[in-house]
Design a protein around this motif. Structure first.
Motif, mmCIF file in Angstrom:
data_model
loop_
_atom_site.group_PDB
_atom_site.id
_atom_site.type_symbol
_atom_site.label_atom_id
_atom_site.label_comp_id
_atom_site.label_asym_id
_atom_site.label_seq_id
_atom_site.Cartn_x
_atom_site.Cartn_y
_atom_site.Cartn_z
ATOM 1 N N ARG A 64 -2.449 16.077 5.351
ATOM 2 C CA ARG A 64 -1.724 16.492 6.554
ATOM 3 C C ARG A 64 -2.558 17.468 7.384
ATOM 4 O O ARG A 64 -2.520 17.437 8.618
ATOM 5 C CB ARG A 64 -0.385 17.118 6.175
ATOM 6 N N TRP A 71 -1.624 15.831 -0.726
ATOM 7 C CA TRP A 71 -0.723 15.533 0.394
ATOM 8 C C TRP A 71 -0.884 16.584 1.493
ATOM 9 O O TRP A 71 -0.979 16.243 2.683
ATOM 10 C CB TRP A 71 0.708 15.498 -0.120
ATOM 11 N N THR A 75 2.156 10.719 2.571
ATOM 12 C CA THR A 75 3.229 10.689 1.572
ATOM 13 C C THR A 75 3.095 9.474 0.663
ATOM 14 O O THR A 75 3.245 9.579 -0.561
ATOM 15 C CB THR A 75 4.600 10.675 2.274
ATOM 16 N N ILE A 103 10.305 13.717 5.942
ATOM 17 C CA ILE A 103 9.030 13.472 5.265
ATOM 18 C C ILE A 103 8.897 14.344 4.024
ATOM 19 O O ILE A 103 8.503 13.872 2.947
ATOM 20 C CB ILE A 103 7.864 13.726 6.237
ATOM 21 N N VAL A 155 11.226 13.045 1.290
ATOM 22 C CA VAL A 155 10.690 11.831 0.656
ATOM 23 C C VAL A 155 9.527 12.177 -0.257
ATOM 24 O O VAL A 155 9.403 11.629 -1.368
ATOM 25 C CB VAL A 155 10.257 10.814 1.733
ATOM 26 N N HIS A 156 8.675 13.085 0.187
ATOM 27 C CA HIS A 156 7.525 13.487 -0.636
ATOM 28 C C HIS A 156 7.985 14.142 -1.934
ATOM 29 O O HIS A 156 7.507 13.789 -3.024
ATOM 30 C CB HIS A 156 6.637 14.449 0.156
ATOM 31 N N SER A 213 12.410 14.760 11.553
ATOM 32 C CA SER A 213 11.411 13.866 10.960
ATOM 33 C C SER A 213 10.592 14.602 9.908
ATOM 34 O O SER A 213 10.298 14.059 8.836
ATOM 35 C CB SER A 213 10.498 13.311 12.050
ATOM 36 N N SER A 214 10.214 15.869 10.203
ATOM 37 C CA SER A 214 9.439 16.658 9.250
ATOM 38 C C SER A 214 10.241 16.906 7.973
ATOM 39 O O SER A 214 9.702 16.803 6.861
ATOM 40 C CB SER A 214 9.037 17.989 9.884
ATOM 41 N N SER A 218 -1.609 10.640 9.228
ATOM 42 C CA SER A 218 -0.184 10.387 9.413
ATOM 43 C C SER A 218 0.618 10.896 8.215
ATOM 44 O O SER A 218 0.252 10.656 7.056
ATOM 45 C CB SER A 218 0.069 8.891 9.600
ATOM 46 N N SER A 219 1.697 11.611 8.491
ATOM 47 C CA SER A 219 2.499 12.202 7.414
ATOM 48 C C SER A 219 3.044 11.134 6.476
ATOM 49 O O SER A 219 3.111 11.337 5.255
ATOM 50 C CB SER A 219 3.644 13.024 8.009
ATOM 51 N N TRP A 220 3.438 9.996 7.035
ATOM 52 C CA TRP A 220 3.977 8.928 6.188
ATOM 53 C C TRP A 220 2.887 8.297 5.335
ATOM 54 O O TRP A 220 3.119 7.952 4.170
ATOM 55 C CB TRP A 220 4.668 7.874 7.045
#
Length: 268
Positions: free
Chosen positions: A127, A123, A137, A34, A37-38, A30-31, A132-134
Protein backbone atom coordinates in the motif's frame (compact mmCIF):
# COMPACT_ATOMS: atom_id res chain seq x y z
CA UNK A 1 -2.61 46.30 1.57
CA UNK A 2 -3.28 45.88 5.29
CA UNK A 3 -7.07 46.14 4.92
CA UNK A 4 -7.07 43.84 1.90
CA UNK A 5 -5.07 41.27 3.85
CA UNK A 6 -7.42 41.61 6.80
CA UNK A 7 -10.45 41.20 4.56
CA UNK A 8 -8.88 38.11 2.99
CA UNK A 9 -8.15 36.54 6.37
CA UNK A 10 -11.63 37.33 7.65
CA UNK A 11 -13.34 35.91 4.61
CA UNK A 12 -15.11 32.66 5.58
CA UNK A 13 -13.95 29.45 3.96
CA UNK A 14 -16.59 27.88 1.82
CA UNK A 15 -17.73 24.49 3.13
CA UNK A 16 -17.02 21.47 0.92
CA UNK A 17 -19.63 20.76 -1.69
CA UNK A 18 -22.06 17.86 -1.25
CA UNK A 19 -20.26 15.99 -4.03
CA UNK A 20 -16.90 16.37 -2.26
CA UNK A 21 -18.39 15.23 1.05
CA UNK A 22 -19.95 12.21 -0.63
CA UNK A 23 -16.69 11.28 -2.36
CA UNK A 24 -14.79 11.57 0.90
CA UNK A 25 -17.34 9.43 2.73
CA UNK A 26 -17.14 6.78 -0.01
CA UNK A 27 -13.34 6.75 0.25
CA UNK A 28 -13.53 6.24 4.04
CA UNK A 29 -16.08 3.45 3.66
CA UNK A 30 -13.96 1.78 0.97
CA UNK A 31 -10.85 1.98 3.20
CA UNK A 32 -12.74 0.43 6.11
CA UNK A 33 -14.00 -2.34 3.86
CA UNK A 34 -10.50 -3.09 2.60
CA UNK A 35 -9.10 -3.24 6.13
CA UNK A 36 -11.96 -5.50 7.23
CA UNK A 37 -11.40 -7.87 4.32
CA UNK A 38 -7.66 -7.92 4.99
CA UNK A 39 -8.11 -8.70 8.69
CA UNK A 40 -10.66 -11.41 7.84
CA UNK A 41 -8.24 -12.96 5.34
CA UNK A 42 -5.53 -13.12 8.01
CA UNK A 43 -7.86 -14.78 10.53
CA UNK A 44 -9.20 -17.26 7.99
CA UNK A 45 -5.70 -17.97 6.68
CA UNK A 46 -4.38 -18.70 10.17
CA UNK A 47 -7.31 -21.02 10.83
CA UNK A 48 -6.69 -22.80 7.52
CA UNK A 49 -3.00 -23.29 8.32
CA UNK A 50 -3.82 -24.73 11.74
CA UNK A 51 -6.37 -27.07 10.15
CA UNK A 52 -4.01 -28.29 7.41
CA UNK A 53 -1.26 -29.02 9.94
CA UNK A 54 -3.48 -30.64 12.58
CA UNK A 55 -1.78 -34.03 12.07
CA UNK A 56 1.75 -32.69 11.73
CA UNK A 57 4.42 -34.09 14.08
CA UNK A 58 8.05 -33.46 14.93
CA UNK A 59 10.37 -34.15 12.01
CA UNK A 60 13.72 -33.22 10.49
CA UNK A 61 15.50 -30.41 12.38
CA UNK A 62 12.76 -30.26 15.00
CA UNK A 63 14.54 -33.12 16.72
CA UNK A 64 17.76 -31.13 16.90
CA UNK A 65 15.83 -28.46 18.79
CA UNK A 66 14.33 -31.14 21.04
CA UNK A 67 17.82 -32.36 21.94
CA UNK A 68 18.88 -28.79 22.67
CA UNK A 69 15.93 -28.50 25.04
CA UNK A 70 17.05 -31.45 27.16
CA UNK A 71 19.35 -31.02 30.19
CA UNK A 72 22.97 -30.97 29.13
CA UNK A 73 22.18 -29.86 25.58
CA UNK A 74 24.05 -27.17 23.69
CA UNK A 75 23.60 -23.56 24.73
CA UNK A 76 21.32 -21.09 23.04
CA UNK A 77 24.17 -19.19 21.36
CA UNK A 78 25.80 -22.15 19.62
CA UNK A 79 24.90 -22.27 15.91
CA UNK A 80 22.38 -24.60 14.34
CA UNK A 81 23.66 -25.77 10.95
CA UNK A 82 25.69 -22.58 10.74
CA UNK A 83 22.78 -20.32 11.70
CA UNK A 84 22.57 -18.07 14.73
CA UNK A 85 19.20 -19.33 16.00
CA UNK A 86 18.99 -18.11 19.59
CA UNK A 87 15.41 -16.80 19.42
CA UNK A 88 13.79 -19.95 17.96
CA UNK A 89 15.81 -22.14 20.32
CA UNK A 90 14.66 -20.15 23.36
CA UNK A 91 11.02 -20.27 22.18
CA UNK A 92 11.31 -24.00 21.49
CA UNK A 93 12.76 -24.60 24.96
CA UNK A 94 9.88 -22.72 26.55
CA UNK A 95 7.33 -24.75 24.60
CA UNK A 96 9.12 -27.98 25.46
CA UNK A 97 9.08 -27.11 29.16
CA UNK A 98 5.31 -26.55 29.04
CA UNK A 99 4.06 -29.14 26.54
CA UNK A 100 6.87 -31.69 26.27
CA UNK A 101 6.30 -34.03 23.31
CA UNK A 102 2.60 -34.55 23.93
CA UNK A 103 1.33 -32.15 21.30
CA UNK A 104 2.88 -30.52 18.25
CA UNK A 105 0.24 -27.86 17.55
CA UNK A 106 1.60 -25.39 20.15
CA UNK A 107 5.00 -25.55 18.46
CA UNK A 108 3.47 -24.48 15.15
CA UNK A 109 1.68 -21.45 16.56
CA UNK A 110 4.77 -19.17 16.75
CA UNK A 111 5.84 -19.78 13.15
CA UNK A 112 2.29 -19.29 11.88
CA UNK A 113 1.78 -16.10 13.90
CA UNK A 114 5.01 -14.77 12.44
CA UNK A 115 3.73 -15.65 8.98
CA UNK A 116 0.49 -13.78 9.63
CA UNK A 117 2.38 -10.70 10.81
CA UNK A 118 4.66 -10.95 7.77
CA UNK A 119 1.65 -11.07 5.45
CA UNK A 120 0.28 -7.95 7.12
CA UNK A 121 3.62 -6.10 6.90
CA UNK A 122 3.86 -6.96 3.19
CA UNK A 123 0.29 -5.67 2.77
CA UNK A 124 1.29 -2.36 4.36
CA UNK A 125 4.43 -2.23 2.21
CA UNK A 126 2.43 -2.75 -0.97
CA UNK A 127 0.00 0.00 0.00
CA UNK A 128 2.92 2.35 0.67
CA UNK A 129 4.16 1.57 -2.83
CA UNK A 130 0.79 2.78 -4.21
CA UNK A 131 -0.26 -0.71 -5.29
CA UNK A 132 -4.03 -1.10 -5.51
CA UNK A 133 -5.43 -1.82 -2.05
CA UNK A 134 -7.51 -4.71 -3.36
CA UNK A 135 -4.54 -6.23 -5.18
CA UNK A 136 -2.41 -5.87 -2.05
CA UNK A 137 -5.14 -7.53 0.02
CA UNK A 138 -5.47 -10.43 -2.41
CA UNK A 139 -1.70 -10.95 -2.70
CA UNK A 140 -1.14 -10.90 1.07
CA UNK A 141 -3.91 -13.47 1.51
CA UNK A 142 -2.34 -15.76 -1.08
CA UNK A 143 1.12 -15.27 0.41
CA UNK A 144 -0.15 -16.24 3.85
CA UNK A 145 -1.03 -19.80 2.82
CA UNK A 146 0.90 -20.35 -0.40
CA UNK A 147 3.78 -17.89 -0.40
CA UNK A 148 7.41 -18.64 -1.14
CA UNK A 149 7.90 -19.96 2.40
CA UNK A 150 4.62 -21.87 2.69
CA UNK A 151 6.37 -25.22 2.99
CA UNK A 152 8.37 -24.11 6.02
CA UNK A 153 5.16 -23.58 7.98
CA UNK A 154 5.04 -27.34 8.51
CA UNK A 155 8.05 -27.24 10.83
CA UNK A 156 8.23 -25.39 14.13
CA UNK A 157 11.96 -24.74 13.92
CA UNK A 158 11.40 -22.75 10.74
CA UNK A 159 10.19 -19.86 12.87
CA UNK A 160 13.79 -18.71 12.56
CA UNK A 161 13.52 -18.22 8.80
CA UNK A 162 10.07 -16.63 8.89
CA UNK A 163 11.12 -14.33 11.74
CA UNK A 164 14.28 -13.31 9.88
CA UNK A 165 12.29 -12.41 6.77
CA UNK A 166 9.72 -10.51 8.82
CA UNK A 167 12.31 -8.41 10.64
CA UNK A 168 14.27 -7.96 7.42
CA UNK A 169 11.22 -6.48 5.70
CA UNK A 170 10.56 -4.24 8.71
CA UNK A 171 14.18 -3.06 8.60
CA UNK A 172 13.82 -2.24 4.92
CA UNK A 173 10.62 -0.29 5.53
CA UNK A 174 12.29 1.68 8.31
CA UNK A 175 15.29 2.43 6.10
CA UNK A 176 13.10 3.62 3.23
CA UNK A 177 12.93 7.37 3.86
CA UNK A 178 14.58 10.49 2.49
CA UNK A 179 14.39 13.07 5.26
CA UNK A 180 16.63 12.60 8.36
CA UNK A 181 14.90 10.63 11.09
CA UNK A 182 17.20 9.48 13.91
CA UNK A 183 14.53 7.61 15.85
CA UNK A 184 13.55 5.64 12.77
CA UNK A 185 17.16 4.86 11.91
CA UNK A 186 17.90 3.76 15.47
CA UNK A 187 14.87 1.48 15.44
CA UNK A 188 16.04 0.01 12.12
CA UNK A 189 19.43 -0.80 13.67
CA UNK A 190 17.83 -2.48 16.69
CA UNK A 191 15.47 -4.54 14.53
CA UNK A 192 18.36 -5.59 12.27
CA UNK A 193 20.46 -6.76 15.24
CA UNK A 194 17.55 -8.72 16.71
CA UNK A 195 16.91 -10.37 13.34
CA UNK A 196 20.43 -11.85 13.42
CA UNK A 197 19.40 -14.12 16.31
CA UNK A 198 16.67 -15.72 14.19
CA UNK A 199 18.61 -17.07 11.22
CA UNK A 200 21.60 -16.46 8.97
CA UNK A 201 19.11 -15.43 6.31
CA UNK A 202 18.93 -12.07 8.09
CA UNK A 203 22.42 -11.17 6.84
CA UNK A 204 21.17 -10.99 3.25
CA UNK A 205 18.06 -9.05 4.27
CA UNK A 206 20.07 -6.50 6.25
CA UNK A 207 22.30 -6.02 3.21
CA UNK A 208 19.17 -5.39 1.11
CA UNK A 209 17.92 -2.85 3.64
CA UNK A 210 21.32 -1.12 3.55
CA UNK A 211 21.06 -0.87 -0.25
CA UNK A 212 17.67 0.80 0.13
CA UNK A 213 19.19 3.28 2.59
CA UNK A 214 22.05 3.92 0.15
CA UNK A 215 19.71 4.63 -2.77
CA UNK A 216 17.52 6.90 -0.65
CA UNK A 217 20.08 8.80 1.45
CA UNK A 218 23.60 7.83 0.38
CA UNK A 219 26.37 5.50 1.45
CA UNK A 220 26.74 7.01 4.94
CA UNK A 221 23.16 6.08 5.81
CA UNK A 222 23.78 2.56 4.53
CA UNK A 223 26.94 2.27 6.62
CA UNK A 224 25.22 3.53 9.76
CA UNK A 225 22.49 0.91 9.29
CA UNK A 226 24.69 -2.06 8.43
CA UNK A 227 27.81 -1.51 10.56
CA UNK A 228 26.33 -2.27 14.03
CA UNK A 229 24.67 -5.51 12.95
CA UNK A 230 27.79 -6.52 11.01
CA UNK A 231 29.93 -5.99 14.12
CA UNK A 232 27.52 -7.97 16.30
CA UNK A 233 27.33 -10.82 13.81
CA UNK A 234 31.10 -11.03 13.36
CA UNK A 235 31.53 -11.08 17.14
CA UNK A 236 29.08 -13.96 17.44
CA UNK A 237 30.76 -15.74 14.54
CA UNK A 238 34.20 -15.50 16.15
CA UNK A 239 33.09 -16.49 19.65
CA UNK A 240 30.44 -19.14 18.94
CA UNK A 241 30.29 -19.94 15.23
CA UNK A 242 33.97 -20.37 14.46
CA UNK A 243 34.12 -24.14 15.04
CA UNK A 244 30.94 -24.74 13.06
CA UNK A 245 32.25 -22.63 10.18
CA UNK A 246 35.60 -24.40 10.22
CA UNK A 247 33.83 -27.72 9.84
CA UNK A 248 32.26 -26.74 6.51
CA UNK A 249 33.99 -28.51 3.62
CA UNK A 250 33.62 -25.82 0.97
CA UNK A 251 36.45 -25.32 -1.49
CA UNK A 252 37.18 -23.43 -4.67
CA UNK A 253 35.77 -26.27 -6.79
CA UNK A 254 32.38 -25.80 -5.15
CA UNK A 255 32.17 -22.23 -6.39
CA UNK A 256 31.65 -23.55 -9.93
CA UNK A 257 28.56 -25.43 -8.76
CA UNK A 258 26.92 -22.35 -7.23
CA UNK A 259 25.10 -21.26 -10.45
CA UNK A 260 23.71 -24.78 -10.93
CA UNK A 261 22.64 -24.85 -7.28
CA UNK A 262 20.85 -21.51 -7.61
CA UNK A 263 19.19 -22.52 -10.88
CA UNK A 264 17.98 -25.80 -9.36
CA UNK A 265 16.47 -23.88 -6.47
CA UNK A 266 14.68 -21.47 -8.83
CA UNK A 267 13.26 -24.36 -10.89
CA UNK A 268 12.00 -26.06 -7.75
Amino acid sequence: MGSASTDLEARPVAPPSPVARETRAEAIDSSRLIVSVHVASLVIGLGLLLFLTREQWFSQDDWAFVLRSLPGGEGVLEPHNGHWATVPIVVFRGLFAVFGLKRYAPYLVPVMVLQVVLAHVLWRLMRQMAISSWIATAMSAVFLVAGGMAEVLLLSMQMGFVGAVLLGVVTTMLANHVEPDRRRDLLAIVVAIVSLAFSGLSVTLIASAALVAWFRRGWRAATVLAAPSAAVYLLWLVVFGRDDLAGDDFGASDVVDVPNFVWSGLKT
